[in-house]
Design an enzyme around this catalytic site. Structure first.
Site, PDB file in Angstrom:
ATOM      1  N   THR A   1      11.934 104.866 -61.347  1.00  0.00           N
ATOM      2  CA  THR A   1      12.155 105.296 -62.502  1.00  0.00           C
ATOM      3  C   THR A   1      13.370 104.771 -62.962  1.00  0.00           C
ATOM      4  OG1 THR A   1      13.464 107.265 -61.825  1.00  0.00           O
ATOM      5  CG2 THR A   1      10.868 107.385 -61.853  1.00  0.00           C
TER       6      THR A   1
ATOM      7  N   THR B   1      17.500 120.979 -51.633  1.00  0.00           N
ATOM      8  CA  THR B   1      18.899 121.180 -52.268  1.00  0.00           C
ATOM      9  C   THR B   1      19.221 122.695 -51.992  1.00  0.00           C
ATOM     10  OG1 THR B   1      19.674 121.462 -54.635  1.00  0.00           O
ATOM     11  CG2 THR B   1      17.468 121.680 -54.568  1.00  0.00           C
ATOM     12  N   ASP B   2      20.434 122.666 -52.284  1.00  0.00           N
ATOM     13  CA  ASP B   2      20.930 124.225 -52.233  1.00  0.00           C
ATOM     14  C   ASP B   2      20.619 124.989 -53.518  1.00  0.00           C
ATOM     15  OD1 ASP B   2      22.935 122.936 -54.004  1.00  0.00           O
ATOM     16  OD2 ASP B   2      24.516 123.627 -53.027  1.00  0.00           O
ATOM     17  N   GLU B   3      20.310 124.495 -54.589  1.00  0.00           N
ATOM     18  CA  GLU B   3      20.120 124.944 -55.733  1.00  0.00           C
ATOM     19  C   GLU B   3      18.733 125.939 -55.701  1.00  0.00           C
ATOM     20  OE1 GLU B   3      20.245 122.709 -59.382  1.00  0.00           O
ATOM     21  OE2 GLU B   3      21.904 121.506 -58.847  1.00  0.00           O
TER      22      GLU B   3
ATOM     23  N   TYR C   1      14.294 122.090 -62.583  1.00  0.00           N
ATOM     24  CA  TYR C   1      14.444 121.422 -61.352  1.00  0.00           C
ATOM     25  C   TYR C   1      14.495 122.236 -60.016  1.00  0.00           C
ATOM     26  CZ  TYR C   1      17.213 118.865 -57.968  1.00  0.00           C
ATOM     27  OH  TYR C   1      17.667 118.410 -56.467  1.00  0.00           O
TER      28      TYR C   1
ATOM     29  N   ALA D   1      13.376 125.366 -59.567  1.00  0.00           N
ATOM     30  CA  ALA D   1      12.192 125.773 -59.282  1.00  0.00           C
ATOM     31  C   ALA D   1      11.103 124.956 -58.714  1.00  0.00           C
ATOM     32  CB  ALA D   1      11.580 126.158 -60.470  1.00  0.00           C
TER      33      ALA D   1
ATOM     34  N   LYS E   1      11.850 122.035 -56.947  1.00  0.00           N
ATOM     35  CA  LYS E   1      12.246 121.983 -55.609  1.00  0.00           C
ATOM     36  C   LYS E   1      11.836 123.047 -54.716  1.00  0.00           C
ATOM     37  CE  LYS E   1      14.065 118.658 -53.878  1.00  0.00           C
ATOM     38  NZ  LYS E   1      13.630 117.495 -53.503  1.00  0.00           N
TER      39      LYS E   1
ATOM     40  N   TYR F   1      30.959 121.187 -69.232  1.00  0.00           N
ATOM     41  CA  TYR F   1      29.989 122.287 -69.820  1.00  0.00           C
ATOM     42  C   TYR F   1      30.765 123.593 -69.699  1.00  0.00           C
ATOM     43  CZ  TYR F   1      26.177 118.949 -69.110  1.00  0.00           C
ATOM     44  OH  TYR F   1      25.318 117.997 -69.126  1.00  0.00           O
TER      45      TYR F   1
ATOM     46  N   ARG G   1      30.925 123.797 -57.530  1.00  0.00           N
ATOM     47  CA  ARG G   1      29.980 123.140 -56.613  1.00  0.00           C
ATOM     48  C   ARG G   1      30.732 122.793 -55.369  1.00  0.00           C
ATOM     49  NH1 ARG G   1      27.358 125.227 -60.102  1.00  0.00           N
ATOM     50  NH2 ARG G   1      25.765 124.370 -61.300  1.00  0.00           N
TER      51      ARG G   1
ATOM     52  N   ARG H   1      25.313 124.301 -70.364  1.00  0.00           N
ATOM     53  CA  ARG H   1      23.910 124.042 -69.990  1.00  0.00           C
ATOM     54  C   ARG H   1      23.108 125.327 -69.760  1.00  0.00           C
ATOM     55  NH1 ARG H   1      23.702 121.525 -63.989  1.00  0.00           N
ATOM     56  NH2 ARG H   1      23.618 119.439 -65.111  1.00  0.00           N
TER      57      ARG H   1
HETATM   58  P1  NAD Z   1      17.898 110.050 -57.576  1.00  0.00           P
HETATM   59  O1  NAD Z   1      17.474 110.631 -59.049  1.00  0.00           O
HETATM   60  O2  NAD Z   1      19.242 109.070 -57.687  1.00  0.00           O
HETATM   61  O3  NAD Z   1      16.713 109.229 -57.087  1.00  0.00           O
HETATM   62  C1  NAD Z   1      15.386 109.359 -57.048  1.00  0.00           C
HETATM   63  C2  NAD Z   1      14.327 108.296 -56.640  1.00  0.00           C
HETATM   64  O4  NAD Z   1      13.133 108.583 -56.507  1.00  0.00           O
HETATM   65  C3  NAD Z   1      14.482 107.076 -57.565  1.00  0.00           C
HETATM   66  O5  NAD Z   1      14.780 105.895 -57.086  1.00  0.00           O
HETATM   67  C4  NAD Z   1      13.041 107.012 -58.175  1.00  0.00           C
HETATM   68  O6  NAD Z   1      12.628 106.091 -58.802  1.00  0.00           O
HETATM   69  C5  NAD Z   1      12.167 107.858 -57.325  1.00  0.00           C
HETATM   70  N1  NAD Z   1      11.042 108.574 -57.863  1.00  0.00           N
HETATM   71  C6  NAD Z   1      11.190 109.488 -58.809  1.00  0.00           C
HETATM   72  N2  NAD Z   1       9.662 109.905 -59.150  1.00  0.00           N
HETATM   73  C7  NAD Z   1       8.844 109.107 -58.133  1.00  0.00           C
HETATM   74  C8  NAD Z   1       7.583 109.112 -57.919  1.00  0.00           C
HETATM   75  N3  NAD Z   1       6.702 109.893 -58.623  1.00  0.00           N
HETATM   76  N4  NAD Z   1       7.375 108.438 -57.036  1.00  0.00           N
HETATM   77  C9  NAD Z   1       8.153 107.542 -56.157  1.00  0.00           C
HETATM   78  N5  NAD Z   1       9.458 107.452 -56.404  1.00  0.00           N
HETATM   79  C10 NAD Z   1       9.966 108.169 -57.333  1.00  0.00           C
HETATM   80  O7  NAD Z   1      17.971 111.297 -56.572  1.00  0.00           O
HETATM   81  P2  NAD Z   1      18.871 111.473 -55.529  1.00  0.00           P
HETATM   82  O8  NAD Z   1      20.358 112.169 -56.368  1.00  0.00           O
HETATM   83  O9  NAD Z   1      19.301 110.286 -54.780  1.00  0.00           O
HETATM   84  O10 NAD Z   1      18.344 112.727 -54.732  1.00  0.00           O
HETATM   85  C11 NAD Z   1      17.244 112.443 -53.870  1.00  0.00           C
HETATM   86  C12 NAD Z   1      16.888 113.582 -53.244  1.00  0.00           C
HETATM   87  O11 NAD Z   1      17.682 114.592 -52.831  1.00  0.00           O
HETATM   88  C13 NAD Z   1      15.951 114.551 -54.287  1.00  0.00           C
HETATM   89  O12 NAD Z   1      14.800 114.945 -53.674  1.00  0.00           O
HETATM   90  C14 NAD Z   1      16.989 115.614 -54.501  1.00  0.00           C
HETATM   91  O13 NAD Z   1      16.481 116.719 -55.031  1.00  0.00           O
HETATM   92  C15 NAD Z   1      17.630 115.703 -53.284  1.00  0.00           C
HETATM   93  N6  NAD Z   1      19.249 116.127 -53.403  1.00  0.00           N
HETATM   94  C16 NAD Z   1      20.019 115.631 -54.159  1.00  0.00           C
HETATM   95  C17 NAD Z   1      21.434 116.019 -54.304  1.00  0.00           C
HETATM   96  C18 NAD Z   1      22.337 115.251 -55.106  1.00  0.00           C
HETATM   97  O14 NAD Z   1      23.706 115.866 -55.213  1.00  0.00           O
HETATM   98  N7  NAD Z   1      22.309 114.300 -55.545  1.00  0.00           N
HETATM   99  C19 NAD Z   1      21.759 116.995 -53.569  1.00  0.00           C
HETATM  100  C20 NAD Z   1      20.815 117.719 -52.741  1.00  0.00           C
HETATM  101  C21 NAD Z   1      19.286 117.188 -52.463  1.00  0.00           C
HETATM  102  O1  DAU Z   2      23.566 121.220 -55.696  1.00  0.00           O
HETATM  103  C1  DAU Z   2      22.795 120.029 -55.467  1.00  0.00           C
HETATM  104  C2  DAU Z   2      22.330 119.514 -56.657  1.00  0.00           C
HETATM  105  O2  DAU Z   2      23.689 118.814 -57.446  1.00  0.00           O
HETATM  106  C3  DAU Z   2      21.267 118.554 -56.379  1.00  0.00           C
HETATM  107  O3  DAU Z   2      20.005 119.125 -56.157  1.00  0.00           O
HETATM  108  C4  DAU Z   2      20.767 117.929 -58.009  1.00  0.00           C
HETATM  109  O4  DAU Z   2      19.719 116.815 -57.700  1.00  0.00           O
HETATM  110  C5  DAU Z   2      22.204 117.132 -58.627  1.00  0.00           C
HETATM  111  O5  DAU Z   2      21.766 116.886 -59.763  1.00  0.00           O
HETATM  112  C6  DAU Z   2      23.292 118.023 -58.531  1.00  0.00           C
HETATM  113  O6  DAU Z   2      22.912 119.126 -59.758  1.00  0.00           O
HETATM  114  P1  DAU Z   2      24.052 119.795 -60.640  1.00  0.00           P
HETATM  115  O7  DAU Z   2      23.586 120.320 -61.625  1.00  0.00           O
HETATM  116  O8  DAU Z   2      25.089 120.693 -59.826  1.00  0.00           O
HETATM  117  O9  DAU Z   2      24.833 118.314 -60.744  1.00  0.00           O
HETATM  118  P2  DAU Z   2      25.501 117.732 -62.159  1.00  0.00           P
HETATM  119  O10 DAU Z   2      26.350 116.581 -61.487  1.00  0.00           O
HETATM  120  O11 DAU Z   2      24.551 117.526 -63.037  1.00  0.00           O
HETATM  121  O12 DAU Z   2      26.471 118.678 -62.579  1.00  0.00           O
HETATM  122  C7  DAU Z   2      27.714 119.326 -61.757  1.00  0.00           C
HETATM  123  C8  DAU Z   2      28.407 120.129 -62.504  1.00  0.00           C
HETATM  124  O13 DAU Z   2      28.973 119.769 -63.543  1.00  0.00           O
HETATM  125  C9  DAU Z   2      27.404 121.635 -63.010  1.00  0.00           C
HETATM  126  O14 DAU Z   2      28.109 122.637 -63.155  1.00  0.00           O
HETATM  127  C10 DAU Z   2      27.350 120.984 -64.686  1.00  0.00           C
HETATM  128  C11 DAU Z   2      28.428 120.539 -64.863  1.00  0.00           C
HETATM  129  N1  DAU Z   2      28.550 119.202 -65.698  1.00  0.00           N
HETATM  130  C12 DAU Z   2      27.742 118.158 -65.549  1.00  0.00           C
HETATM  131  C13 DAU Z   2      27.629 117.118 -66.422  1.00  0.00           C
HETATM  132  C14 DAU Z   2      26.542 116.069 -66.222  1.00  0.00           C
HETATM  133  C15 DAU Z   2      29.532 119.075 -66.956  1.00  0.00           C
HETATM  134  O15 DAU Z   2      30.149 119.921 -66.896  1.00  0.00           O
HETATM  135  N2  DAU Z   2      29.370 117.991 -67.626  1.00  0.00           N
HETATM  136  C16 DAU Z   2      28.453 116.956 -67.439  1.00  0.00           C
HETATM  137  O16 DAU Z   2      28.355 116.087 -68.128  1.00  0.00           O
END
Ligand code: NAD
Ligand code: DAU
Length: 348
Positions: A38, A131-133, A156, A158, A160, A213, A220, A285
């Site tokens: 994606t 995720t912790d969310e 999101y 919900a 997960k 936001y 976080r 948000r």
């Molecule tokens: P990301 O969005 O960077 O990557 C997601 C990957 O999944 C991409 O490579 C995408 O191409 C692939 N993908 C999406 N839909 C797909 C499908 N239908 N089939 C096959 N591949 C698909 O995500 P991330 O931030 O690396 O998060 C990875 C995992 O960790 C997720 O499950 C997320 O919920 C979890 N997580 C993320 C965070 C965070 O802070 N980023 C924290 C806790 C948990």
């Molecule tokens: O807690 C784990 C989660 O952390 C993961 O499960 C999610 O996949 C990952 O996207 C992340 O979610 P958040 O919503 O916490 O991350 P994000 O970076 O989008 O936002 C972090 C905080 O910053 C949140 O309080 C929203 C705020 N924010 C975010 C963006 C993108 C801003 O203030 N400005 C911004 O432009």
């Protein structure tokens, strides 16, 4: 090679770090990376490991039951580390259905393949990355533990939470060997610039507004991605089947303090001053959770895991990587992504 492991979402942010760790540390494992590519998936993240003998990339959708079943049979998959997901909260607000499709239906599809192919085998593991969310927001000084009640607030979280429930249900109903971990906010190299830290790094480089936001009061708990990968490695090999583990950085920051710290770090590296004047407070948000904070004592006490970097050290490494890889940033923010990105942050 004696064990085939299916890693889903391996071209994404966290997944690419997991793939690198497993391919390089475990030459006896055959690592199959299933990713749909994606907007968030980028094979550039894996340039350094793509030619390794024990690595194989398959472009495909986790919802494609025929493809997934064929992979289980063809490679005799014994382990799954499931990271593929739609991961961005803001996108889940504008398009919830795609989150249900990938995060819920895609996960159930993988679970079905594991049930059908593993039968009563005990040397297999379905490891679900979550995720912790799922726990919703928590007031200070409390922390999320593994027994905190689920209370998701965004489409999101919900989706997960739903996927976590299915994983647990398959353990109870079909005795599928599963494990779940719920982690806090990750940051580090290769994170797509729609998440807070890479958005700000990219915008500071380009002297563009830094969208915070609401009032920036949301908290976080930040974890450097390599520390998450070390926890995943430990849990995959030593975690107890059927259990959940929380993973967190013990690095709680208000968004506004984090963005100010990032401005200081980047100004120093770029030999500039005043990046904090780029901060713009923008519309909040919807349903924005105020505070996440993780208690990771279970994985610390049982397996000896600890986060190795604090936020300042991790940001330092992260900023260095983005400054050394401006071509990567340029590739992922060009074309279709730029349109979404601008719409999302500046046209509301
Ligand atoms: P990301 O969005 O960077 O990557 C997601 C990957 O999944 C991409 O490579 C995408 O191409 C692939 N993908 C999406 N839909 C797909 C499908 N239908 N089939 C096959 N591949 C698909 O995500 P991330 O931030 O690396 O998060 C990875 C995992 O960790 C997720 O499950 C997320 O919920 C979890 N997580 C993320 C965070 C965070 O802070 N980023 C924290 C806790 C948990
Ligand atoms: O807690 C784990 C989660 O952390 C993961 O499960 C999610 O996949 C990952 O996207 C992340 O979610 P958040 O919503 O916490 O991350 P994000 O970076 O989008 O936002 C972090 C905080 O910053 C949140 O309080 C929203 C705020 N924010 C975010 C963006 C993108 C801003 O203030 N400005 C911004 O432009």
């Amino acid at each position: 090679m004696n064990k085939a492991i299916l890693i889903t979402g391996g071209a994404g942010f966290i997944g690419s770090h997991v793939i690198r760790k497993f391919v390089l540390s475990y030459p006896d494992y055959q690592i199959i990376n299933l990713d749909k590519l994606t907007y968030a998936g980028n094979l550039e993240n894996l340039n350094d490991v793509e030619h390794q003998d024990n690595y194989q990339f398959i472009k495909g959708d986790i919802e494609d039951s025929k493809l997934v079943d064929n992979l289980f049979v063809e490679y005799s998959i014994k382990g799954v580390i499931h990271l593929a997901a739609e991961s961005h909260v803001d996108r889940s607000i504008s398009d919830p259905l795609s989150f249900i499709q990938t995060n819920v239906l895609g996960t159930v599809n993988l679970l079905n393949a594991a049930v059908q192919n593993w039968h009563a085998q005990t040397d297999c593991l379905f490891y679900h990355i979550s995720t912790d969310e799922v726990y919703g927001s928590i007031t200070a000084p409390d922390l999320f533990t593994e027994s905190t009640t689920y209370d998701p607030n965004s489409p999101y979280s919900a989706s997960k939470a739903s996927s976590d429930h299915f994983v647990r249900a398959y353990y109870n109903t079909y005795k599928l060997p599963v494990l779940i971990s719920n982690c806090s906010n990750n940051y580090g190299p290769c994170q797509f610039p729609e998440k807070l830290i890479p958005v700000c790094i990219n915008n500071i480089i380009n002297k563009k507004p830094l969208p915070v936001y609401g009032k920036g009061e949301n908290v976080r708990d930040w974890l450097y991605v390599e520390d998450h990968v070390a926890a995943i490695d430990l849990l995959f090999h030593q975690g107890k089947v059927g259990e959940t583990y929380n993973i967190g950085g013990d690095n709680q920051f208000k968004n506004i303090d984090l963005v100010n710290l990032l401005c200081q770090i980047m100004d120093q590296k770029l030999d500039r001053s005043g990046s904090e004047h780029l901060i713009e407070f923008v519309t909040d948000r919807p349903g924005h959770d105020l505070r996440y904070a993780i208690d990771s004592s279970k994985i610390q006490d049982e397996l000896g895991w600890r986060p190795s970097l604090d936020l300042k050290e991790g940001l330092d490494k992260t900023v260095d990587w983005y400054l050394e890889n401006e071509d990567w940033l340029e590739h992922v923010t060009s074309g279709q992504y730029q349109t979404y990105y601008q719409e999302q942050y500046f046209n509301r």
